[in-house]
Design an enzyme around this catalytic site. Structure first.
Site, PDB file in Angstrom:
ATOM      1  N   ARG A  23       0.808  -1.233   0.000  1.00  0.00           N
ATOM      2  CA  ARG A  23       0.000   0.000   0.000  1.00  0.00           C
ATOM      3  C   ARG A  23       0.837   1.277   0.000  1.00  0.00           C
ATOM      4  NH1 ARG A  23      -2.733  -2.488   4.190  1.00  0.00           N
ATOM      5  NH2 ARG A  23      -4.339  -3.921   3.457  1.00  0.00           N
ATOM      6  N   LYS A  29       1.756  12.005 -11.609  1.00  0.00           N
ATOM      7  CA  LYS A  29       0.975  11.067 -12.408  1.00  0.00           C
ATOM      8  C   LYS A  29       1.803   9.808 -12.605  1.00  0.00           C
ATOM      9  CE  LYS A  29      -2.114  13.940 -15.211  1.00  0.00           C
ATOM     10  NZ  LYS A  29      -2.543  14.244 -16.589  1.00  0.00           N
ATOM     11  N   GLU A  80       7.817  18.916 -25.036  1.00  0.00           N
ATOM     12  CA  GLU A  80       7.159  19.417 -23.818  1.00  0.00           C
ATOM     13  C   GLU A  80       7.655  20.818 -23.466  1.00  0.00           C
ATOM     14  OE1 GLU A  80       4.603  17.985 -22.447  1.00  0.00           O
ATOM     15  OE2 GLU A  80       4.715  16.014 -23.402  1.00  0.00           O
ATOM     16  N   LYS A  98       5.431  23.816 -15.189  1.00  0.00           N
ATOM     17  CA  LYS A  98       4.646  22.633 -14.837  1.00  0.00           C
ATOM     18  C   LYS A  98       4.343  22.595 -13.337  1.00  0.00           C
ATOM     19  CE  LYS A  98       3.647  17.928 -15.229  1.00  0.00           C
ATOM     20  NZ  LYS A  98       3.781  16.636 -15.856  1.00  0.00           N
ATOM     21  N   GLU A 123      -6.017  17.367 -11.339  1.00  0.00           N
ATOM     22  CA  GLU A 123      -6.570  17.694 -12.652  1.00  0.00           C
ATOM     23  C   GLU A 123      -8.083  17.862 -12.656  1.00  0.00           C
ATOM     24  OE1 GLU A 123      -4.365  15.821 -15.834  1.00  0.00           O
ATOM     25  OE2 GLU A 123      -6.135  15.837 -17.096  1.00  0.00           O
ATOM     26  N   ARG A 133      -5.032  22.204 -14.393  1.00  0.00           N
ATOM     27  CA  ARG A 133      -3.971  21.271 -14.807  1.00  0.00           C
ATOM     28  C   ARG A 133      -4.201  20.721 -16.217  1.00  0.00           C
ATOM     29  NH1 ARG A 133      -0.908  16.459 -11.437  1.00  0.00           N
ATOM     30  NH2 ARG A 133       0.301  15.720 -13.207  1.00  0.00           N
ATOM     31  N   ASN A 187      -2.490  19.308 -21.114  1.00  0.00           N
ATOM     32  CA  ASN A 187      -2.860  18.321 -22.126  1.00  0.00           C
ATOM     33  C   ASN A 187      -2.879  18.897 -23.542  1.00  0.00           C
ATOM     34  OD1 ASN A 187      -3.217  16.199 -20.292  1.00  0.00           O
ATOM     35  ND2 ASN A 187      -5.214  17.025 -19.699  1.00  0.00           N
ATOM     36  N   HIS A 210      -1.991  16.832 -26.522  1.00  0.00           N
ATOM     37  CA  HIS A 210      -1.938  15.440 -26.059  1.00  0.00           C
ATOM     38  C   HIS A 210      -3.176  14.617 -26.404  1.00  0.00           C
ATOM     39  CE1 HIS A 210       1.661  16.743 -24.073  1.00  0.00           C
ATOM     40  NE2 HIS A 210       1.862  15.564 -23.531  1.00  0.00           N
ATOM     41  N   HIS A 222      -1.648  11.695 -28.126  1.00  0.00           N
ATOM     42  CA  HIS A 222      -1.705  10.383 -27.458  1.00  0.00           C
ATOM     43  C   HIS A 222      -2.348   9.329 -28.340  1.00  0.00           C
ATOM     44  CE1 HIS A 222      -1.187  10.989 -22.847  1.00  0.00           C
ATOM     45  NE2 HIS A 222      -0.066  10.663 -23.446  1.00  0.00           N
ATOM     46  N   HIS A 267       7.215   9.717 -27.807  1.00  0.00           N
ATOM     47  CA  HIS A 267       6.136  10.534 -27.243  1.00  0.00           C
ATOM     48  C   HIS A 267       6.115  11.953 -27.838  1.00  0.00           C
ATOM     49  CE1 HIS A 267       3.264  12.034 -24.314  1.00  0.00           C
ATOM     50  NE2 HIS A 267       4.099  13.014 -24.015  1.00  0.00           N
TER      51      HIS A 267
END
Lengths: 344, 344
Positions: A105, A127, A169, A206, A216, A220, A224, A227, A231, A247
């Protein structure tokens, strides 16, 4: 105050890893590249540790590799007060962080990003996750690393295409939040960029965005930009022989197509679109996307985590340096934007 | 103020699931038992939903079943604003909660526990996860459910041995935190207990402890009384044919052995040990543990999440109604405690 604990290092020495000494055990996760290029630089500075090697590449960012990592931690008897140091790019950071966050955990983890992409993007903001089937980052959690050590020297070990991938980025951070810095950056080719300036600048942007909205719910989402389409292209091409993109290469395409949408929906000027598209094409060249790819891209777009119900969610530019979010766009408009890129 | 959102229901009606109507989609996770006994009671009260069925049993609380759940959510196009309702016992709650917490980095989830064990224990406190190999709850996260609906009527559908298993946590809550309630409970056999009193009482105790220490840095550890030895026994016997124990049956053994350690190390009186042991044996009978089991149990104990380094961590009673934590005990003492149980 920032929620991210980021330290930008001019050098590494005996003190760099002082904070890792208090843990009962330490694992360092590497791939074959960072084992060869980066690990030797820090090996003797680290406390006693277990080295866990995984195979590089997005195609290995999956549950099977997680099971390997969890097995290694388990077999070495790691308890809850152990820690993990992820020494690698975005794949190692996302997956190693996810494994640490779910082992018993959750144990503490540090990120030491070794690529431009992970230094300016993945390591900041918490993330974490893995791909599931062909869906990127489909399974994961939000959790801020206990420390992020950014050592720009590592970038020197990168192949040129990886550097270029990360640079997407940097471009994005300028486009969504800093028009002045965009002018500076877009005036020079990639080879002439000053990394010691652009890395902290990008991290700062960032960090500010993420701190104001860690999970998000709102702002935030501007991160994206590029993206949603990017993506989908990245996921779809991932295992088509000979067409796989890094990427940033996919995001570069996404930024042009989404700048096109921005002109249509959020007030970006036509000449700003041209400026963006010219600079991006000068760095990344043109990638061939086919008519027959469109229906596949649509299927991937529908799986985007940012969607709400059947609506496709975008973050679009209102001008260079300013970005909006929660723009819901229909497929026929998206298709037109991708066709715009195809026709360039 | 409590961090847990728990609602104890006298009945279920149109308003019970009102809060689930705002989500883009809803999945209800059941096993073959809750599908037969509990789902019909709530089916028509729920908003439109996807039913996901998994096979009951701790042996299915693993990554393979998670992949099934993630696939179902993915194939149905669930987005980040979807929700999951776990309708079942501890296995469904732990695993369904873990799947929800990691699907697209986390969607909301509600727990509707259907066993005594999950009503008084698993559903409160946000411990989620799955087993890994033979290690219980080895992979997981902490996350408080968005709602816990406790409907004691469900208990009537339980087989007697499941009821008895859950009752072990009721006993534990009394022993660690409420000497008066222990007197009331231990004066009656299980069949004569008033469930409408003991369920809210038990939830209250757990809620108070968990709220003061959500991620088990300190006080929450007292909930582990009986569980260090109990978990090792449960894990070890899990797939030995004919010897598998339910959770509470194993914890019952653990509570006796750890009461023995409590006499030795934390001041529990000899007569309190006798009182505890007599009542537990009257409810659970005696389970055969063999000399030859001891070395296997040791191996499992070493994997306990509560350990720190090579030390074995226990929560022990200082008296009935009062519990201490961070008691580090050597194996030879633990072995003696298990032998004490064997010799009863």
């Amino acid at each position: 105050m920032s929620i991210n604990k980021v330290s930008i290092l001019k050098s590494v020495d005996q003190n760099t890893f002082e904070g890792l000494k208090g843990y009962t055990s330490l694992a360092v996760i590497v791939d074959e590249n960072t084992k060869r290029d980066c690990y030797p630089i820090v090996k003797d500075l680290l406390p006693e540790h277990l080295l866990i090697e995984v195979v590089s590449g997005e195609e290995n960012k999956n549950l099977q590799t997680c099971q390997h990592i969890w097995h290694e931690l388990t077999n070495a008897g790691f308890d809850r007060k152990a820690a993990v140091l992820d020494l690698g790019g975005g794949v190692i950071g996302d997956m190693g962080g996810f494994c640490a966050s779910t082992y018993k955990r959750g144990v503490d983890f540090w990120q030491m990003p070794t690529t431009l992409l992970s230094q300016v993007d993945a390591s900041v903001g918490g993330k974490l996750g893995i791909d599931f089937g062909k869906l990127k980052n489909h399974i994961g959690v939000f959790r801020i690393p206990d420390m992020v050590l950014v050592y720009p020297e590592f970038i020197k070990t990168l192949p040129q295409n990886e550097l270029r991938s990360g640079f997407a980025e940097v471009i994005k951070h300028c486009l969504i939040a800093d028009a002045d810095h965009w002018k500076t950056v877009s005036a020079k080719p990639l080879t002439e960029q000053d990394l010691t300036t652009i890395i902290p600048h990008s991290i700062n942007i960032k960090d500010g965005v993420v701190t104001s909205d860690p999970t998000e719910k709102g702002l935030r989402k501007i991160l994206n930009y590029g993206h949603t389409i990017g993506h989908a292209i990245e996921s779809y091409l991932l295992d088509i022989p000979g067409r796989k993109l890094l990427h940033g290469e996919a995001i570069a395409i996404g930024m042009i197509a989404e700048a096109y949408l921005s002109v249509k929906f959020t007030g970006l000027k036509e000449e700003e679109l041209k400026e963006i598209q010219e600079y991006i094409l000068s760095v990344y060249g043109k990638v061939e996307i086919l008519e027959s790819d469109l229906e596949h891209l649509y299927a991937y777009l529908l799986q985007d985590k940012k969607n709400s119900g059947k609506k496709l969610s975008f973050s679009l530019l209102s001008k260079i340096g300013d970005c909006t979010f929660d723009q819901f766009i229909e497929w026929n408009e998206i298709e037109e934007a991708i066709r715009y890129y195809i026709a360039l």
